[in-house]
Design an enzyme around this catalytic site. Structure first.
Site: not given
Length: 302
Positions: A91, A94, A131, A170, A204, A207, A236, A249, A251
């Protein structure tokens, strides 16, 4: 992905399992800590019962470049072969925003992204998740163009196809100025990159946030018509703390949130998705949560 992922207990200090964890023919895993060396993530993934896994190849919230040493890469590859852990998903940091209208920030993002690609190639990873970025200060079309152009420029001179690496775009939770909130936007980025670099999609569940069987079937139909189910290489698997439509977002553990386990049961038994890897990015609120979420996904496979 929640920050609590970094609080993963160090299971490498525990006694090795007496027998290999029960595996499944489907690729099921979790985002795994690389604390103490990136190669340790493979050992952790195996002991959690995974046959696939995701990692960060460097700090997810820092610009500082990170150089992987060849012995660590070699050991990662040895362990992956020993435990049959495939695919390896990385990944992206960010901070990377390849749609940024700020030229200085865009250049920093491109440099960081190139480092991500180089590390992914060194680790023989199959997928690098990205992303698509935020286009704040511009319009959506400009953001799409900038993201595609930045990916092409940042990967210039790197042979991703020879290295077996595919960049996965994603989908996002749909916040304002964020690209990827709709499947059509993911598809547009892929269309602009085909022939430039190997590309696919990562979807995801938090999402997308589908909460009913009928809604999931409609969502899969729409996803197939836009992105193409065959192009979705990674799912995901994250339950959601926030309600549908919140665009948050947040989780939650599998089956404990607003989505519920039935959505995951349908996904994990749809033969059109058998080629994909299913990877949890669930929080670790208590020791053993990582293992419980992996097992929760595996138990849903019939």
């Amino acid at each position: 992905m929640p920050r609590s992922l970094v609080r993963e207990p160090d299971i490498l200090r525990r006694r090795p399992p007496k027998r290999p964890p029960r595996l499944t023919s489907w690729c099921i895993g979790i985002h795994t800590s690389s604390a103490g060396g990136v190669q340790n993530a493979a050992e952790r993934a195996y002991r959690l019962g995974c046959n696939t896994f995701q990692i960060f190849s460097s700090s997810p919230r820092q610009w500082a470049p990170y150089e992987l040493r060849e012995p660590a890469c070699a050991e990662m590859n040895r362990l992956r072969a020993r435990y049959n852990l495939k695919p390896l998903v990385i990944h992206t940091n960010y901070l990377v925003n390849l749609a940024s209208s700020n030229e200085l920030f865009l250049q920093k993002s491109m440099k960081a992204f190139r480092g991500e690609v180089e590390r992914a190639l060194s680790l023989c990873a199959e997928y690098l998740v990205l992303h698509p970025g935020s286009f704040r200060g511009a319009d959506r079309e400009q953001g799409l163009l900038r993201t595609a152009a930045a990916i092409a420029a940042a990967t210039q001179g790197l042979d991703l196809a020879k290295g077996g690496l595919t960049i996965l775009i994603e989908n996002t939770a749909g916040a304002e100025f964020s690209l990827g909130g709709r499947f059509e936007q993911v598809a547009e980025v892929l269309d602009r990159l085909r022939g430039v670099v190997p590309v696919g999609a990562c979807i995801d569940t938090c999402h997308t946030h589908v909460v009913s069987e009928e809604g999931l079937y409609q969502t899969l139909q729409h996803l197939d018509a836009t992105v193409g189910l065959n192009n979705v290489k990674v799912w995901h698997c994250n339950d959601a703390k926030a309600a549908r439509g919140s665009k948050l977002d947040r989780h939650q553990h599998i089956g404990k949130g607003m989505i519920g386990k039935e959505t995951f049961r349908i996904l994990l038994n749809d033969l059109r998705l058998a080629h994909a890897a299913f990877i949890a990015e669930t929080p670790i609120d208590s020791p053993g949560d990582d293992r419980r979420n992996v097992q929760a996904l595996k138990r849903l496979v019939t």
